[in-house]
Scaffold this motif. Structure first.
Motif, PDB file in Angstrom:
ATOM      1  N   THR A 212       0.827  -1.214   0.000  1.00  0.00           N
ATOM      2  CA  THR A 212       0.000   0.000   0.000  1.00  0.00           C
ATOM      3  C   THR A 212       0.855   1.255   0.000  1.00  0.00           C
ATOM      4  OG1 THR A 212      -0.188  -0.134   2.406  1.00  0.00           O
ATOM      5  CG2 THR A 212      -1.961  -1.131   1.119  1.00  0.00           C
ATOM      6  N   GLY A 213       2.140   1.080  -0.164  1.00  0.00           N
ATOM      7  CA  GLY A 213       3.069   2.201  -0.225  1.00  0.00           C
ATOM      8  C   GLY A 213       4.460   1.660  -0.436  1.00  0.00           C
ATOM      9  N   PRO A 214       5.420   2.531  -0.634  1.00  0.00           N
ATOM     10  CA  PRO A 214       6.773   2.039  -0.925  1.00  0.00           C
ATOM     11  C   PRO A 214       7.422   1.279   0.231  1.00  0.00           C
ATOM     12  CG  PRO A 214       6.763   4.428  -0.654  1.00  0.00           C
ATOM     13  CD  PRO A 214       5.330   3.976  -0.639  1.00  0.00           C
ATOM     14  N   HIS A 215       6.941   1.487   1.441  1.00  0.00           N
ATOM     15  CA  HIS A 215       7.521   0.811   2.605  1.00  0.00           C
ATOM     16  C   HIS A 215       6.474   0.073   3.427  1.00  0.00           C
ATOM     17  CE1 HIS A 215      11.214   2.884   1.706  1.00  0.00           C
ATOM     18  NE2 HIS A 215      10.546   4.009   1.651  1.00  0.00           N
ATOM     19  N   THR A 216       5.292  -0.153   2.867  1.00  0.00           N
ATOM     20  CA  THR A 216       4.199  -0.793   3.589  1.00  0.00           C
ATOM     21  C   THR A 216       3.733  -2.020   2.815  1.00  0.00           C
ATOM     22  OG1 THR A 216       3.511   1.397   4.328  1.00  0.00           O
ATOM     23  CG2 THR A 216       1.955  -0.403   4.675  1.00  0.00           C
ATOM     24  N   HIS A 217       4.045  -3.201   3.356  1.00  0.00           N
ATOM     25  CA  HIS A 217       3.699  -4.466   2.708  1.00  0.00           C
ATOM     26  C   HIS A 217       3.155  -5.414   3.765  1.00  0.00           C
ATOM     27  CE1 HIS A 217       6.346  -2.834  -0.399  1.00  0.00           C
ATOM     28  NE2 HIS A 217       7.243  -2.670   0.559  1.00  0.00           N
ATOM     29  N   SER A 218       2.218  -6.269   3.359  1.00  0.00           N
ATOM     30  CA  SER A 218       1.719  -7.271   4.292  1.00  0.00           C
ATOM     31  C   SER A 218       1.503  -8.591   3.567  1.00  0.00           C
ATOM     32  CB  SER A 218       0.424  -6.819   4.970  1.00  0.00           C
ATOM     33  OG  SER A 218      -0.597  -6.645   4.027  1.00  0.00           O
TER      34      SER A 218
ATOM     35  N   SER B  82      -0.295 -12.309   3.034  1.00  0.00           N
ATOM     36  CA  SER B  82      -1.639 -12.853   3.126  1.00  0.00           C
ATOM     37  C   SER B  82      -1.538 -14.370   3.016  1.00  0.00           C
ATOM     38  CB  SER B  82      -2.504 -12.295   2.005  1.00  0.00           C
ATOM     39  OG  SER B  82      -3.808 -12.780   2.112  1.00  0.00           O
ATOM     40  N   PRO B  83      -2.198 -15.109   3.837  1.00  0.00           N
ATOM     41  CA  PRO B  83      -3.335 -14.761   4.669  1.00  0.00           C
ATOM     42  C   PRO B  83      -2.993 -14.389   6.114  1.00  0.00           C
ATOM     43  CG  PRO B  83      -3.151 -17.131   4.599  1.00  0.00           C
ATOM     44  CD  PRO B  83      -2.045 -16.572   3.726  1.00  0.00           C
ATOM     45  N   CYS B  84      -1.729 -14.468   6.532  1.00  0.00           N
ATOM     46  CA  CYS B  84      -1.404 -14.259   7.946  1.00  0.00           C
ATOM     47  C   CYS B  84      -1.516 -12.804   8.394  1.00  0.00           C
ATOM     48  CB  CYS B  84      -0.016 -14.796   8.263  1.00  0.00           C
ATOM     49  SG  CYS B  84       1.336 -13.977   7.399  1.00  0.00           S
ATOM     50  N   GLY B  85      -1.283 -11.850   7.488  1.00  0.00           N
ATOM     51  CA  GLY B  85      -1.412 -10.436   7.839  1.00  0.00           C
ATOM     52  C   GLY B  85      -0.160  -9.821   8.438  1.00  0.00           C
ATOM     53  N   CYS B  86       0.934 -10.575   8.529  1.00  0.00           N
ATOM     54  CA  CYS B  86       2.175 -10.026   9.089  1.00  0.00           C
ATOM     55  C   CYS B  86       2.702  -8.904   8.201  1.00  0.00           C
ATOM     56  CB  CYS B  86       3.242 -11.116   9.201  1.00  0.00           C
ATOM     57  SG  CYS B  86       2.880 -12.385  10.431  1.00  0.00           S
ATOM     58  N   GLY B  87       3.263  -7.888   8.849  1.00  0.00           N
ATOM     59  CA  GLY B  87       3.901  -6.810   8.116  1.00  0.00           C
ATOM     60  C   GLY B  87       5.239  -7.271   7.578  1.00  0.00           C
ATOM     61  N   LEU B  88       5.570  -6.831   6.378  1.00  0.00           N
ATOM     62  CA  LEU B  88       6.818  -7.223   5.732  1.00  0.00           C
ATOM     63  C   LEU B  88       7.628  -5.981   5.384  1.00  0.00           C
ATOM     64  CD1 LEU B  88       5.340  -9.792   3.172  1.00  0.00           C
ATOM     65  CD2 LEU B  88       6.477 -10.333   5.331  1.00  0.00           C
ATOM     66  N   THR B  89       8.931  -6.135   5.388  1.00  0.00           N
ATOM     67  CA  THR B  89       9.795  -5.065   4.909  1.00  0.00           C
ATOM     68  C   THR B  89       9.999  -5.262   3.409  1.00  0.00           C
ATOM     69  OG1 THR B  89      11.846  -6.298   5.214  1.00  0.00           O
ATOM     70  CG2 THR B  89      11.037  -5.044   7.132  1.00  0.00           C
ATOM     71  N   LEU B  90      10.551  -4.254   2.758  1.00  0.00           N
ATOM     72  CA  LEU B  90      10.860  -4.373   1.334  1.00  0.00           C
ATOM     73  C   LEU B  90      11.832  -5.534   1.109  1.00  0.00           C
ATOM     74  CD1 LEU B  90      10.596  -3.428  -1.570  1.00  0.00           C
ATOM     75  CD2 LEU B  90      12.355  -1.718  -1.101  1.00  0.00           C
ATOM     76  N   ALA B  91      12.806  -5.678   2.000  1.00  0.00           N
ATOM     77  CA  ALA B  91      13.774  -6.773   1.877  1.00  0.00           C
ATOM     78  C   ALA B  91      13.078  -8.138   1.973  1.00  0.00           C
ATOM     79  CB  ALA B  91      14.852  -6.648   2.944  1.00  0.00           C
ATOM     80  N   ASP B  92      12.079  -8.262   2.881  1.00  0.00           N
ATOM     81  CA  ASP B  92      11.327  -9.518   2.992  1.00  0.00           C
ATOM     82  C   ASP B  92      10.626  -9.839   1.680  1.00  0.00           C
ATOM     83  OD1 ASP B  92      11.946  -9.782   5.755  1.00  0.00           O
ATOM     84  OD2 ASP B  92      10.162  -8.626   6.333  1.00  0.00           O
ATOM     85  N   VAL B  93       9.999  -8.822   1.101  1.00  0.00           N
ATOM     86  CA  VAL B  93       9.255  -9.013  -0.157  1.00  0.00           C
ATOM     87  C   VAL B  93      10.216  -9.424  -1.270  1.00  0.00           C
ATOM     88  CG1 VAL B  93       7.830  -7.888  -1.914  1.00  0.00           C
ATOM     89  CG2 VAL B  93       7.415  -7.426   0.521  1.00  0.00           C
ATOM     90  N   GLN B  94      11.355  -8.753  -1.353  1.00  0.00           N
ATOM     91  CA  GLN B  94      12.322  -9.056  -2.400  1.00  0.00           C
ATOM     92  C   GLN B  94      12.888 -10.471  -2.256  1.00  0.00           C
ATOM     93  OE1 GLN B  94      14.892  -5.680  -1.838  1.00  0.00           O
ATOM     94  NE2 GLN B  94      13.917  -4.540  -3.517  1.00  0.00           N
ATOM     95  N   GLU B  95      13.047 -10.963  -1.031  1.00  0.00           N
ATOM     96  CA  GLU B  95      13.554 -12.319  -0.810  1.00  0.00           C
ATOM     97  C   GLU B  95      12.552 -13.384  -1.192  1.00  0.00           C
ATOM     98  OE1 GLU B  95      15.102 -12.834   3.136  1.00  0.00           O
ATOM     99  OE2 GLU B  95      16.382 -11.073   2.958  1.00  0.00           O
ATOM    100  N   MET B  96      11.256 -13.060  -1.165  1.00  0.00           N
ATOM    101  CA  MET B  96      10.234 -14.030  -1.525  1.00  0.00           C
ATOM    102  C   MET B  96      10.230 -14.242  -3.026  1.00  0.00           C
ATOM    103  SD  MET B  96       7.053 -13.132   0.887  1.00  0.00           S
ATOM    104  CE  MET B  96       7.125 -13.466   2.606  1.00  0.00           C
TER     105      MET B  96
END
Length: 55
Positions: free
Chosen positions: A33-39, A41-55
């Protein structure tokens, strides 16, 4: 409360989805929902940009 594994939980060895780095639930989608706001699904945990990039 029991520490037995949840029989409905997927086996991480055979799961086609990446696991959440915080709760180890399989992540089937990521909402940004923004450059630094990721979550996750389905768990709803907040993720960092680095977490998203590693996935």
């Amino acid at each position: 409360m029991s520490n037995a594994p949840d029989p409905a939980a997927p086996d991480p060895e055979n799961c086609p989805f990446p696991l959440c780095p915080f709760c180890e639930t399989p992540v089937v989608s990521v909402t940004s929902t923004g450059p630094h706001t990721h979550s996750a699904s389905p768990c709803g945990c907040g993720l960092t940009l680095a977490d998203v990039q590693e996935m």
